[in-house]
Motif scaffolding. Structure first.
Motif, PDB file in Angstrom:
ATOM      1  N   THR A 164       0.516  29.823  -5.151  1.00 11.50           N
ATOM      2  CA  THR A 164       0.883  30.368  -6.472  1.00 11.50           C
ATOM      3  C   THR A 164      -0.343  30.636  -7.334  1.00 11.50           C
ATOM      4  N   SER A 165      -1.488  30.067  -6.995  1.00 10.03           N
ATOM      5  CA  SER A 165      -2.685  30.150  -7.849  1.00 10.03           C
ATOM      6  C   SER A 165      -2.374  29.713  -9.263  1.00 10.03           C
ATOM      7  N   SER A 166      -1.519  28.727  -9.408  1.00  9.11           N
ATOM      8  CA  SER A 166      -1.187  28.286 -10.760  1.00  9.11           C
ATOM      9  C   SER A 166      -1.014  26.773 -10.813  1.00  9.11           C
ATOM     10  N   SER A 167      -1.920  26.099 -11.553  1.00  8.39           N
ATOM     11  CA  SER A 167      -1.761  24.646 -11.657  1.00  8.39           C
ATOM     12  C   SER A 167      -0.504  24.309 -12.448  1.00  8.39           C
ATOM     13  N   SER A 168      -0.131  25.167 -13.417  1.00  7.68           N
ATOM     14  CA  SER A 168       1.075  24.878 -14.198  1.00  7.68           C
ATOM     15  C   SER A 168       2.320  24.945 -13.320  1.00  7.68           C
ATOM     16  N   ASN A 207      -7.968  20.415 -17.416  1.00  8.05           N
ATOM     17  CA  ASN A 207      -8.942  20.002 -16.405  1.00  8.05           C
ATOM     18  C   ASN A 207      -8.962  20.982 -15.241  1.00  8.05           C
ATOM     19  N   MET A 208     -10.003  21.769 -15.160  1.00  9.81           N
ATOM     20  CA  MET A 208     -10.087  22.787 -14.109  1.00  9.81           C
ATOM     21  C   MET A 208     -11.473  22.743 -13.481  1.00  9.81           C
ATOM     22  N   ASP A 209     -11.670  21.799 -12.580  1.00  8.16           N
ATOM     23  CA  ASP A 209     -12.988  21.657 -11.964  1.00  8.16           C
ATOM     24  C   ASP A 209     -13.335  22.883 -11.123  1.00  8.16           C
ATOM     25  N   GLY A 210     -12.342  23.352 -10.367  1.00  6.50           N
ATOM     26  CA  GLY A 210     -12.586  24.509  -9.502  1.00  6.50           C
ATOM     27  C   GLY A 210     -12.935  25.736 -10.333  1.00  6.50           C
ATOM     28  N   THR A 211     -12.191  25.928 -11.413  1.00  8.76           N
ATOM     29  CA  THR A 211     -12.425  27.084 -12.283  1.00  8.76           C
ATOM     30  C   THR A 211     -13.816  27.016 -12.905  1.00  8.76           C
ATOM     31  N   CYS A 212     -14.190  25.813 -13.352  1.00 15.67           N
ATOM     32  CA  CYS A 212     -15.476  25.645 -14.022  1.00 15.67           C
ATOM     33  C   CYS A 212     -16.632  25.923 -13.062  1.00 15.67           C
ATOM     34  N   SER A 262      -8.738  27.598 -20.226  1.00 16.61           N
ATOM     35  CA  SER A 262      -8.008  28.432 -19.266  1.00 16.61           C
ATOM     36  C   SER A 262      -6.607  27.872 -19.048  1.00 16.61           C
ATOM     37  N   ALA A 263      -5.623  28.737 -19.136  1.00 17.27           N
ATOM     38  CA  ALA A 263      -4.265  28.280 -18.834  1.00 17.27           C
ATOM     39  C   ALA A 263      -4.152  28.120 -17.320  1.00 17.27           C
ATOM     40  N   GLY A 264      -3.195  27.298 -16.888  1.00 22.42           N
ATOM     41  CA  GLY A 264      -3.054  27.074 -15.445  1.00 22.42           C
ATOM     42  C   GLY A 264      -2.239  28.161 -14.785  1.00 22.42           C
ATOM     43  N   VAL A 265      -2.669  29.396 -14.968  1.00 28.68           N
ATOM     44  CA  VAL A 265      -1.937  30.525 -14.376  1.00 28.68           C
ATOM     45  C   VAL A 265      -2.915  31.423 -13.623  1.00 28.68           C
ATOM     46  N   PRO A 266      -2.405  32.259 -12.718  1.00 30.06           N
ATOM     47  CA  PRO A 266      -3.320  33.085 -11.929  1.00 30.06           C
ATOM     48  C   PRO A 266      -4.219  33.945 -12.815  1.00 30.06           C
ATOM     49  N   GLY A 267      -5.480  33.964 -12.476  1.00 25.23           N
ATOM     50  CA  GLY A 267      -6.400  34.869 -13.160  1.00 25.23           C
ATOM     51  C   GLY A 267      -6.921  34.384 -14.495  1.00 25.23           C
ATOM     52  N   ALA A 268      -6.446  33.221 -14.979  1.00 24.04           N
ATOM     53  CA  ALA A 268      -6.873  32.774 -16.313  1.00 24.04           C
ATOM     54  C   ALA A 268      -8.378  32.503 -16.345  1.00 24.04           C
ATOM     55  N   GLY A 269      -8.897  31.917 -15.264  1.00 32.40           N
ATOM     56  CA  GLY A 269     -10.315  31.581 -15.220  1.00 32.40           C
ATOM     57  C   GLY A 269     -11.190  32.814 -15.330  1.00 32.40           C
ATOM     58  N   LEU A 270     -10.714  33.907 -14.776  1.00 31.99           N
ATOM     59  CA  LEU A 270     -11.467  35.162 -14.809  1.00 31.99           C
ATOM     60  C   LEU A 270     -11.568  35.682 -16.242  1.00 31.99           C
ATOM     61  N   ILE A 271     -10.452  35.559 -16.970  1.00 31.59           N
ATOM     62  CA  ILE A 271     -10.458  36.045 -18.355  1.00 31.59           C
ATOM     63  C   ILE A 271     -11.433  35.210 -19.177  1.00 31.59           C
ATOM     64  N   LEU A 306     -10.385  33.852  -4.373  1.00 34.92           N
ATOM     65  CA  LEU A 306     -11.093  32.646  -4.829  1.00 34.92           C
ATOM     66  C   LEU A 306     -10.195  31.833  -5.767  1.00 34.92           C
ATOM     67  N   ASP A 307      -9.349  32.528  -6.533  1.00 38.03           N
ATOM     68  CA  ASP A 307      -8.423  31.860  -7.441  1.00 38.03           C
ATOM     69  C   ASP A 307      -7.538  30.866  -6.674  1.00 38.03           C
ATOM     70  N   MET A 308      -7.114  31.275  -5.479  1.00 42.15           N
ATOM     71  CA  MET A 308      -6.240  30.405  -4.691  1.00 42.15           C
ATOM     72  C   MET A 308      -6.961  29.100  -4.349  1.00 42.15           C
ATOM     73  N   PHE A 309      -8.215  29.237  -3.965  1.00 44.33           N
ATOM     74  CA  PHE A 309      -8.975  28.044  -3.581  1.00 44.33           C
ATOM     75  C   PHE A 309      -9.319  27.176  -4.794  1.00 44.33           C
ATOM     76  N   ARG A 310      -9.717  27.847  -5.903  1.00 44.49           N
ATOM     77  CA  ARG A 310     -10.120  27.015  -7.046  1.00 44.49           C
ATOM     78  C   ARG A 310      -8.922  26.299  -7.655  1.00 44.49           C
ATOM     79  N   THR A 311      -7.726  26.902  -7.532  1.00 43.76           N
ATOM     80  CA  THR A 311      -6.538  26.223  -8.058  1.00 43.76           C
ATOM     81  C   THR A 311      -6.245  24.954  -7.247  1.00 43.76           C
ATOM     82  N   VAL A 324      -8.462  23.072  -5.945  1.00 41.31           N
ATOM     83  CA  VAL A 324      -9.404  22.070  -6.452  1.00 41.31           C
ATOM     84  C   VAL A 324      -8.955  21.571  -7.828  1.00 41.31           C
ATOM     85  N   ASN A 325      -8.483  22.485  -8.678  1.00 40.70           N
ATOM     86  CA  ASN A 325      -8.000  22.067 -10.009  1.00 40.70           C
ATOM     87  C   ASN A 325      -6.906  21.009  -9.882  1.00 40.70           C
ATOM     88  N   VAL A 326      -5.954  21.276  -9.014  1.00 41.27           N
ATOM     89  CA  VAL A 326      -4.815  20.372  -8.859  1.00 41.27           C
ATOM     90  C   VAL A 326      -5.262  19.043  -8.226  1.00 41.27           C
TER      91      VAL A 326
HETATM   92  N1  ASP Z   1      -5.428  29.858 -11.459  1.00 40.77           N
HETATM   93  C1  ASP Z   1      -6.128  28.697 -11.958  1.00 40.77           C
HETATM   94  C2  ASP Z   1      -5.164  27.565 -12.180  1.00 40.77           C
HETATM   95  O1  ASP Z   1      -4.011  27.769 -12.424  1.00 40.77           O
HETATM   96  C3  ASP Z   1      -6.872  28.982 -13.208  1.00 40.77           C
HETATM   97  C4  ASP Z   1      -7.954  29.978 -12.894  1.00 40.77           C
HETATM   98  O2  ASP Z   1      -9.063  29.548 -12.522  1.00 40.77           O
HETATM   99  O3  ASP Z   1      -7.721  31.179 -12.980  1.00 40.77           O
HETATM  100  O4  ASP Z   1      -5.552  26.427 -12.087  1.00 40.77           O
END
Ligand code: ASP
Length: 437
Positions: A287-291, A323-328, A365-374, A400-405, A407-409
């Protein structure tokens, strides 16, 4: 017919965009067609992303802080949680910065490609030079001064002042915790609702992503290759190197940093931890979404790792928002990669600025797809790298979003277990999966 998953669509868009771009270059078809009729779709996609950045930070940060509940009651757990979240985030971005400086994925571009990119993205080299000149005369405390807006509406009307918006949102969140609940609750409910609206809009924008990525790739190839088709290949190679650096950093977090922290602070065996978390990680990946993954993360952490509900229901929702370690880590690598690709050298103080802004940006960044990019826009603007450079890294971003999410989770669940262990809220033998020594 079965609907094709969004990430597959984006990969298809990426490949088609590449193909069409290369076709135009190879066959000598008119580049104007791509620039006049395909590129605008990409521009609309980027503008949509930028459009949503300010409201996204405001709402998600205010709700994140306000969800802390009663600071006095949750002070101890809150303090531990935030300290753990902040330190893992800073570790992550530091890892990212070290790796990108060691491997320098953006430096492998030939000078001609770099010049083309620079001409494309940097319309105001001279203003940058004069900005750099005036920076020299500034007080060293100027970055701190710059964090405080003199007018919040002015700050909110400029994507470059995102840090000021973050500052304001934090203040609002903290103040909301300290006014009577009767007054605070409707305000929190409003921002909570706004947050959902924005997340929905991000969902709409992501529907555009396959077309946006297609258009951006096709026009990028046509624009940068110019007379020299080899430069397209070198850009692709640089992108591949960049993606590998991000993935390597993410792997280090999951395979080295998290096991170490768990070993020091809890008795949980890392393999058990991993096995217990697997469903949440798979969901995070797809889902690429931690939320979206949060309910499953909570279930797994409570049922399989034996964390008490009291701890998990506070630590995990907060983590999914801030908390988004992967995103950061990714933001650190991406910002330096873009600077390298554009031929801009970053000073040590600019790199330290990345640590600060990427930490704040990943919190926002919200826990949704693409938030980290914005939110990467904040990081880029803070170090004076043209935000349009985002286009460079858009293509592999969804993957990359899929992988970083993941890590975030994983990071959220790890901190949750550590906080629970330190509070004695980790029940023994909660699951046959977990062997506690
Ligand atoms: N998709 C990421 C998440 O939900 C956030 C991001 O890095 O875009 O954790």
């Amino acid at each position: 017919m079965k609907k094709i998953a969004l990430h597959t669509q984006i990969i298809i868009g990426l490949i088609l965009g590449l193909g069409v771009g290369l076709l135009f270059v190879q066959l000598g078809l008119p580049a104007e067609f791509v620039l006049d009729y395909i590129k605008p779709i990409g521009t609309i996609f980027i503008n949509c992303l930028k459009m949503i950045a300010v409201p996204l930070v405001l709402a998600s940060l205010i709700v994140g802080v306000a969800n802390l509940g009663d600071i006095a009651k949750l002070g101890r757990i809150g303090g531990k949680t935030i300290a753990a979240y902040l330190s893992t985030t800073v570790i992550a971005v530091t890892f990212g910065l070290i790796l990108v400086n060691v491997f320098q994925p953006g430096k492998s571009l030939p000078t001609s490609t770099r010049d083309n990119l620079m001409a494309l993205y940097d319309s105001n080299v001279t203003s940058r030079t004069s900005a750099a000149e005036s920076l020299k005369n500034q007080s060293p405390l100027q970055p701190v001064v710059d964090m405080v807006p003199e007018n919040i509406f002015a700050a909110a009307s400029n994507n470059g002042s995102m840090l000021q918006v973050v500052f304001f949102a934090l203040l609002v969140g903290i103040a909301l915790l300290q006014i009577p609940a009767k007054k605070g609750t409707p305000v929190i409910a409003f921002f909570d609702g706004l947050n959902d609206v924005i997340i929905k809009i991000v969902g709409f924008i992501m529907l555009l992503a396959p077309y946006g990525v297609f258009a951006l790739m096709a026009s990028l190839i046509v624009e940068i290759t110019g007379e020299d088709p080899d430069s397209a290949l070198s850009l692709l190679l640089a992108l591949l190197k960049y993606s590998l650096v991000v993935l390597f950093g993410l792997a280090l977090m999951v395979l080295l940093v998290y096991p170490l922290i768990l070993k020091v602070f809890t008795k949980i065996n890392y393999l058990d931890f991993f096995r217990a978390l697997r469903p949440a990680q798979l969901l995070a990946f797809s889902t690429s979404s931690s939320s979206a993954t949060l309910p499953v993360t909570m279930k797994q952490v409570e049922e399989e790792l034996g964390v008490s509900e009291e701890v998990s229901s506070f630590v995990l929702p907060l983590g999914a928002t801030i908390n988004m370690d992967g995103t950061c880590l990714y933001q650190g690598v991406a910002a330096v990669f873009i600077a390298q690709a554009l031929g801009l050298d970053l000073s040590i103080s600019q790199q330290l600025m990345i640590v600060l802004t990427a930490t704040l940006a990943s919190i926002g960044s919200a826990g949704v797809p693409g938030a980290g990019l914005i939110m990467l826009i904040i990081v880029l603007e803070s170090i004076d790298v043209p935000a349009a450079g985002l286009a460079l890294i858009l293509a592999p971003d969804r993957i990359l979003d899929m992988f970083r999410t993941v890590v975030n989770v994983t990071g959220d669940a790890m901190v949750c277990s550590v906080v629970a262990a330190s509070e004695g809220e980790l029940s023994e033998g909660a699951s046959p999966l977990v062997t506690k020594k």
